[in-house]
Motif scaffolding. Structure first.
Motif, PDB file in Angstrom:
ATOM      1  N   MET A   1     -12.811 -32.063  -1.769  1.00  0.00           N
ATOM      2  CA  MET A   1     -13.325 -32.431  -3.076  1.00  0.00           C
ATOM      3  C   MET A   1     -13.051 -31.260  -4.031  1.00  0.00           C
ATOM      4  O   MET A   1     -13.351 -30.121  -3.732  1.00  0.00           O
ATOM      5  CB  MET A   1     -14.829 -32.709  -2.967  1.00  0.00           C
ATOM      6  N   THR A   2     -12.516 -31.589  -5.165  1.00  0.00           N
ATOM      7  CA  THR A   2     -12.197 -30.549  -6.140  1.00  0.00           C
ATOM      8  C   THR A   2     -13.481 -30.024  -6.789  1.00  0.00           C
ATOM      9  O   THR A   2     -14.529 -30.668  -6.741  1.00  0.00           O
ATOM     10  CB  THR A   2     -11.269 -31.100  -7.236  1.00  0.00           C
ATOM     11  N   GLN A   3     -13.354 -28.877  -7.416  1.00  0.00           N
ATOM     12  CA  GLN A   3     -14.518 -28.268  -8.051  1.00  0.00           C
ATOM     13  C   GLN A   3     -15.068 -29.161  -9.166  1.00  0.00           C
ATOM     14  O   GLN A   3     -16.280 -29.288  -9.323  1.00  0.00           O
ATOM     15  CB  GLN A   3     -14.163 -26.897  -8.603  1.00  0.00           C
ATOM     16  N   SER A   4     -14.198 -29.804  -9.929  1.00  0.00           N
ATOM     17  CA  SER A   4     -14.673 -30.667 -11.014  1.00  0.00           C
ATOM     18  C   SER A   4     -15.399 -31.901 -10.467  1.00  0.00           C
ATOM     19  O   SER A   4     -16.385 -32.352 -11.055  1.00  0.00           O
ATOM     20  CB  SER A   4     -13.522 -31.089 -11.924  1.00  0.00           C
ATOM     21  N   ARG A   5     -14.940 -32.428  -9.337  1.00  0.00           N
ATOM     22  CA  ARG A   5     -15.622 -33.580  -8.725  1.00  0.00           C
ATOM     23  C   ARG A   5     -16.972 -33.170  -8.159  1.00  0.00           C
ATOM     24  O   ARG A   5     -17.929 -33.920  -8.224  1.00  0.00           O
ATOM     25  CB  ARG A   5     -14.752 -34.218  -7.659  1.00  0.00           C
ATOM     26  N   ARG A   6     -17.045 -31.953  -7.598  1.00  0.00           N
ATOM     27  CA  ARG A   6     -18.323 -31.448  -7.083  1.00  0.00           C
ATOM     28  C   ARG A   6     -19.316 -31.266  -8.224  1.00  0.00           C
ATOM     29  O   ARG A   6     -20.494 -31.589  -8.104  1.00  0.00           O
ATOM     30  CB  ARG A   6     -18.123 -30.129  -6.344  1.00  0.00           C
ATOM     31  N   LYS A   7     -18.816 -30.762  -9.352  1.00  0.00           N
ATOM     32  CA  LYS A   7     -19.693 -30.566 -10.510  1.00  0.00           C
ATOM     33  C   LYS A   7     -20.204 -31.908 -11.022  1.00  0.00           C
ATOM     34  O   LYS A   7     -21.388 -32.056 -11.317  1.00  0.00           O
ATOM     35  CB  LYS A   7     -18.972 -29.818 -11.626  1.00  0.00           C
ATOM     36  N   LEU A   8     -19.306 -32.894 -11.119  1.00  0.00           N
ATOM     37  CA  LEU A   8     -19.712 -34.221 -11.568  1.00  0.00           C
ATOM     38  C   LEU A   8     -20.751 -34.814 -10.618  1.00  0.00           C
ATOM     39  O   LEU A   8     -21.756 -35.381 -11.059  1.00  0.00           O
ATOM     40  CB  LEU A   8     -18.503 -35.163 -11.682  1.00  0.00           C
ATOM     41  N   ALA A   9     -20.527 -34.667  -9.310  1.00  0.00           N
ATOM     42  CA  ALA A   9     -21.479 -35.179  -8.325  1.00  0.00           C
ATOM     43  C   ALA A   9     -22.841 -34.514  -8.490  1.00  0.00           C
ATOM     44  O   ALA A   9     -23.884 -35.169  -8.432  1.00  0.00           O
ATOM     45  CB  ALA A   9     -20.948 -34.969  -6.912  1.00  0.00           C
ATOM     46  N   SER A  10     -22.840 -33.217  -8.722  1.00  0.00           N
ATOM     47  CA  SER A  10     -24.093 -32.489  -8.916  1.00  0.00           C
ATOM     48  C   SER A  10     -24.797 -32.937 -10.188  1.00  0.00           C
ATOM     49  O   SER A  10     -26.021 -33.146 -10.194  1.00  0.00           O
ATOM     50  CB  SER A  10     -23.816 -30.991  -8.969  1.00  0.00           C
ATOM     51  N   LEU A  11     -24.051 -33.100 -11.253  1.00  0.00           N
ATOM     52  CA  LEU A  11     -24.638 -33.562 -12.515  1.00  0.00           C
ATOM     53  C   LEU A  11     -25.271 -34.938 -12.349  1.00  0.00           C
ATOM     54  O   LEU A  11     -26.373 -35.196 -12.829  1.00  0.00           O
ATOM     55  CB  LEU A  11     -23.586 -33.600 -13.617  1.00  0.00           C
ATOM     56  N   ARG A  12     -24.558 -35.809 -11.667  1.00  0.00           N
ATOM     57  CA  ARG A  12     -25.084 -37.158 -11.461  1.00  0.00           C
ATOM     58  C   ARG A  12     -26.308 -37.148 -10.556  1.00  0.00           C
ATOM     59  O   ARG A  12     -27.238 -37.914 -10.758  1.00  0.00           O
ATOM     60  CB  ARG A  12     -23.995 -38.073 -10.914  1.00  0.00           C
ATOM     61  N   ARG A  13     -26.315 -36.290  -9.554  1.00  0.00           N
ATOM     62  CA  ARG A  13     -27.477 -36.171  -8.671  1.00  0.00           C
ATOM     63  C   ARG A  13     -28.715 -35.781  -9.488  1.00  0.00           C
ATOM     64  O   ARG A  13     -29.778 -36.367  -9.349  1.00  0.00           O
ATOM     65  CB  ARG A  13     -27.202 -35.140  -7.585  1.00  0.00           C
ATOM     66  N   HIS A  14     -28.557 -34.795 -10.353  1.00  0.00           N
ATOM     67  CA  HIS A  14     -29.672 -34.382 -11.208  1.00  0.00           C
ATOM     68  C   HIS A  14     -30.053 -35.491 -12.189  1.00  0.00           C
ATOM     69  O   HIS A  14     -31.240 -35.685 -12.476  1.00  0.00           O
ATOM     70  CB  HIS A  14     -29.326 -33.098 -11.957  1.00  0.00           C
ATOM     71  N   GLY A  15     -29.066 -36.208 -12.696  1.00  0.00           N
ATOM     72  CA  GLY A  15     -29.345 -37.327 -13.596  1.00  0.00           C
ATOM     73  C   GLY A  15     -30.118 -38.437 -12.909  1.00  0.00           C
ATOM     74  O   GLY A  15     -31.035 -39.026 -13.492  1.00  0.00           O
ATOM     75  N   ARG A  16     -29.765 -38.712 -11.658  1.00  0.00           N
ATOM     76  CA  ARG A  16     -30.494 -39.743 -10.910  1.00  0.00           C
ATOM     77  C   ARG A  16     -31.940 -39.329 -10.683  1.00  0.00           C
ATOM     78  O   ARG A  16     -32.849 -40.151 -10.756  1.00  0.00           O
ATOM     79  CB  ARG A  16     -29.800 -40.012  -9.570  1.00  0.00           C
ATOM     80  N   ARG A  17     -32.155 -38.065 -10.408  1.00  0.00           N
ATOM     81  CA  ARG A  17     -33.524 -37.578 -10.218  1.00  0.00           C
ATOM     82  C   ARG A  17     -34.324 -37.744 -11.513  1.00  0.00           C
ATOM     83  O   ARG A  17     -35.474 -38.167 -11.487  1.00  0.00           O
ATOM     84  CB  ARG A  17     -33.504 -36.114  -9.784  1.00  0.00           C
TER      85      ARG A  17
END
Length: 145
Positions: A1-17
């Motif tokens: 997973m690229t760094q930008s995809r990891r960042k997007l995944a993290s952002l979405r995880r926080h958004g879901r919370r």
């Protein structure tokens, strides 16, 4: 997973919370959003993209509450939405709304994210099985691979 995809995944995880907290507060206020849900003030340091995603998910559920609830209720065996613990109900509602109305995230990712939220915030350990089963069934029925 690229760094930008990891960042997007993290952002979405926080958004879901954030979306989960917004929906929980919304339920506590008996489905009245008077602009005083009191959740976002605790997320001032959250990335703007995560805030935006969380608000979008919350708005998505609110705009589609009746059909989302019907889909979830129809997938619960020997249960109804009203009998579930509030947080468990919120997780199922948000996960279902994301599966039904946002096709930009693969179903497996959506299911996994809501299982993780259930592990962290759910009422019981066995609730993860319920969330997994219901969301998986919705994904198979509404978003075939």
């Amino acid at each position: 997973m690229t760094q930008s995809r990891r960042k997007l995944a993290s952002l979405r995880r926080h958004g879901r919370r954030l979306a989960l907290q917004l929906l929980y507060a919304f339920e506590q206020k008996r489905y009245v959003d008077d602009g005083m849900l009191g959740v976002e003030e605790y997320h001032r340091d959250l990335d703007p993209e995560a805030l935006s995603f969380g608000r979008e998910l919350f708005a998505l559920f609110c705009a589609n509450r009746t059909p989302v609830d019907a889909v979830v209720d129809g997938r619960l065996n020997n249960w109804t939405l009203g009998r579930l613990a509030i947080l468990d109900r919120c997780v199922l509602r948000l996960g279902s709304a994301e599966l039904l109305y946002r096709e930009d995230t693969p179903p497996k990712v959506v299911i996994n994210e809501y299982i993780e939220l259930t592990k962290r915030f759910g009422s019981e350990r066995r609730t993860t099985g319920l969330v997994n089963g219901v969301l998986d069934r919705i994904a198979r029925e509404h978003r075939p691979a």
